[in-house]
Design an enzyme around this catalytic site. Structure first.
Site, mmCIF file in Angstrom:
data_model
loop_
_atom_site.group_PDB
_atom_site.id
_atom_site.type_symbol
_atom_site.label_atom_id
_atom_site.label_comp_id
_atom_site.label_asym_id
_atom_site.label_seq_id
_atom_site.Cartn_x
_atom_site.Cartn_y
_atom_site.Cartn_z
ATOM 1 C CG ASP A 296 10.100 13.415 65.330
ATOM 2 O OD1 ASP A 296 11.279 13.700 65.572
ATOM 3 O OD2 ASP A 296 9.676 13.113 64.194
ATOM 4 C CD GLU B 276 -7.621 11.658 80.840
ATOM 5 O OE1 GLU B 276 -7.327 10.431 80.838
ATOM 6 O OE2 GLU B 276 -8.201 12.216 79.907
HETATM 7 C C1 NOJ Z 1 13.344 14.803 64.101
HETATM 8 C C2 NOJ Z 1 14.208 13.673 64.561
HETATM 9 O O1 NOJ Z 1 14.998 14.125 65.616
HETATM 10 C C3 NOJ Z 1 15.014 13.249 63.374
HETATM 11 O O2 NOJ Z 1 16.024 12.347 63.722
HETATM 12 C C4 NOJ Z 1 14.070 12.653 62.359
HETATM 13 O O3 NOJ Z 1 14.799 12.314 61.196
HETATM 14 C C5 NOJ Z 1 12.986 13.649 61.977
HETATM 15 N N1 NOJ Z 1 12.436 14.329 63.099
HETATM 16 C C6 NOJ Z 1 11.867 12.951 61.269
HETATM 17 O O4 NOJ Z 1 11.154 12.157 62.174
#
Ligand code: NOJ
Length: 591
Positions: free
Chosen positions: A236, A300
């Protein structure tokens, strides 16, 4: 599907099915790893299948539906977060990275899901959320309870405010979800104290990735899930973890919303010498060191474990830096997702994608929908500017016509699944689900909606629980009929069981496309453009098939060949020999 022969005499003058080549997708054929060609299906757990009946999908629900996913023909599943979380951002606010939230089940449920998926040949990718934690995480709670300058505070980005008494935020950054990116905390005696950074909701404090302690924790988190047997991580905000030194002010260009991403305002400004300049919180060079470190951890382990970047970075040549040989394996191709449905733009982004990723030995990825964007069965028919993350609601301009959106979505998917590389599907797109536009305001849950006082609808419309059975409560999503977001009354025709084995249904289009994609080895092929078609037409050869997509308003003539797949359900029932209607894609046997 019945084969359909069309006549060569209707091929437009100048059309040749002898191609000239585009940049080759994989010039070095570095490897045959599974992820280079995989179709990866995104499961948004809370909206996929609810086994317990509380109206929120769960891990046991997913396990029970694995046969349907095998039947669809995908290779891997990416699960959005199911970790312990107060769910202020639907799980992207993690309070314990190494446990399952009771809403979704238990670690044992995860192990069962993973084992049963592996038994069926499906790989499992989990979500890693390293830019921020939940404010409920014990680390942040410790930071709040500790003094300024403490090691606990140093795990996050705490700063003194500006102004005479520190009453102003440390800089002018805005949260992706709207409003300021800083929140002030109170000291132990109740007086106003420091501010902490949150690029997203105030319940999602950013980690300080300049702090080696944070690196250590995440190495452990990676190992925790790798030891459990996961096949990879979708990372993310993989463009956001490092912030520019000094946290300088930043004013986005006026049109920055057009490439917002969940990351918001990500389109780089172009500097005086044509170079891309990122906002001080996105795409900082330091992120690459983190990924190299993680790559070492993954290497690893036995098996091809992968890192997939959610990085809203443009241009594609810059995004390719995320997938250099010692960094991540894949990056989501959001440039492709955001490309308008026009022939010239599609050809350009395909060429650019193949060349950019091949330049670093990575496969291109392709994606049209996910849990952060308006579903492509609606998006492709929206007629007004609609920045990513803003969503569509009843008051939005440029409302999509549903039939047109679905027609284009089917055509766009048929084009995407013929491209070499790895493709991502988002749950429900195989059913042709549209965005739910008319959700009642009081049902909306996206923090974007609240942080903009309803000015942006946010992402709830693409997150409505999906329909499995036309005649069951909650369309088979939940045995109790509960659903955390209300499902539309008219969704019965979209249900899986209403489409299964129904000629011309969207589900059958996906099943057929995935089967043919595998049979013809399209994912490891190359794009060879076919000249002689109108500008609105995207035509190429890949392996043993010819793909022709008509994005224009007029029907076009196509070569005489056996039709393997047609995105347009009408095309198979009306006399359409030799022509391809508008907003349609066809796969022809190249013999
Ligand atoms: C990207 C994620 O896909 C989204 O749903 C989220 O709100 C933001 N990052 C923050 O984590």
């Amino acid at each position: 599907m019945a084969a359909q022969k069309v006549s060569t005499s209707e091929v437009p003058a100048g059309t040749s099915i002898h191609p000239h080549s585009s940049p080759r997708a994989t010039p070095e054929r570095a490897g045959l790893e599974w992820w280079r060609t995989a179709v990866i299906y995104q499961i948004y757990p809370r909206s996929f299948a609810d086994a317990t009946g509380d109206g929120i999908g769960d891990l046991r629900g997913i396990t029970a539906r694995l046969p349907e996913l095998v039947d669809l023909g995908v290779d891997a599943l990416w699960l959005s977060p199911f970790y312990t979380s107060p769910q202020r951002d639907a799980g992207y606010d993690v309070a314990d990275y190494c446990d399952v939230d009771p809403l979704f089940g238990t670690l044992e449920d995860f192990d069962t899901l993973e084992r049963e998926a592996h038994d069926r040949g499906l790989r499992i990718i989990v979500d890693l959320v390293p830019n921020h934690s939940s404010s409920d995480h014990v680390w942040f709670q410790q930071a709040l309870a500790s003094a300024e300058g403490s090691v606990e505070r140093a795990r996050y980005v705490f700063r003194h405010g500006m102004g005479e008494t520190g009453e102003l935020p440390p800089n002018n950054w805005e949260s992706v979800f709207g409003g300021p990116a800083w929140t002030r905390v109170a000291n132990a005696d109740g007086t106003p104290g420091q501010w902490y950074l949150h690029l997203f909701d105030s319940t999602q404090p950013d980690f300080d990735w300049q702090n080696p302690w944070v690196h250590e924790q995440f190495r452990d988190i990676l190992r925790f899930w790798l030891d459990r047997g996961v096949d990879g991580f979708r990372v993310d905000v993989a463009h956001g973890m490092i912030k520019a030194d000094g946290l300088p002010d930043y004013t986005p260009p006026a049109d920055a919303g057009s490439m917002g991403g969940s990351g918001g305002g990500l389109e780089p400004e172009i500097g005086a010498h044509g170079e891309a300049m990122s906002p001080p919180y996105w795409a900082q060079d330091g992120v690459h060191e983190i990924f190299r470190d993680w790559r070492g951890v993954l290497d690893e382990y036995e098996g091809d474990r992968i890192l997939v970047a959610e990085a809203w970075v443009e241009p594609l040549s810059r995004l390719a830096e995320w997938v250099r040989p010692d960094e991540m394996h894949q990056a989501f191709n959001f440039s492709y997702l955001e490309t308008p449905w026009t022939g010239a733009a599609m050809r350009r982004v395909v060429d650019d994608s193949l060349a950019s990723f091949a330049g670093v030995g990575a496969p291109s990825t392709w994606v049209l929908s996910n849990h952060d964007v308006v579903r492509h069965a609606s998006r492709l028919a929206v007629t007004a500017e609609n920045p990513q993350g803003h969503g569509i609601g009843p008051r939005s301009p440029g409302q999509p016509v549903r039939e047109l959106g679905l027609l284009r979505a089917r055509a766009a998917t048929a084009l995407m699944l013929a491209l070499p590389g790895s493709a991502y599907l988002y749950q429900g797109e195989e059913l042709g689900l549209p965005e739910v536009i008319d959700l009642p305001d009081d049902s909306r849950q996206d923090p974007t909606w609240f942080r903009t006082s309803g000015e942006r609808y946010g992402r709830d419309g693409c997150r409505v629980p999906i329909p499995w059975e036309a005649d069951s409560p909650a369309y088979g999503f939940s045995p109790s009929g509960e659903s955390w977001l209300p499902q539309p009354d008219d969704w019965a025709p979209y249900a899986r069981d209403a489409q299964l084995d129904v000629d011309g249904s969207t589900l059958e289009l996906y099943r057929a496309a995935l089967g043919l994609r595998a049979k013809f080895g399209l994912a490891s092929g190359d794009v060879e453009w076919l000249p002689g078609f109108a500008d609105d037409v995207v035509a190429f050869r890949n392996g043993g098939i010819i793909v022709i997509a008509n994005t224009g308003a007029e029907q076009v003539a196509i070569p005489d060949a056996e039709v393997l797949l047609s995105s347009n359900p009408l095309q198979r029932t009306v006399a359409s020999a030799g022509t391809l209607p508008s907003d349609s894609t066809v796969w022809l046997l190249d013999d």
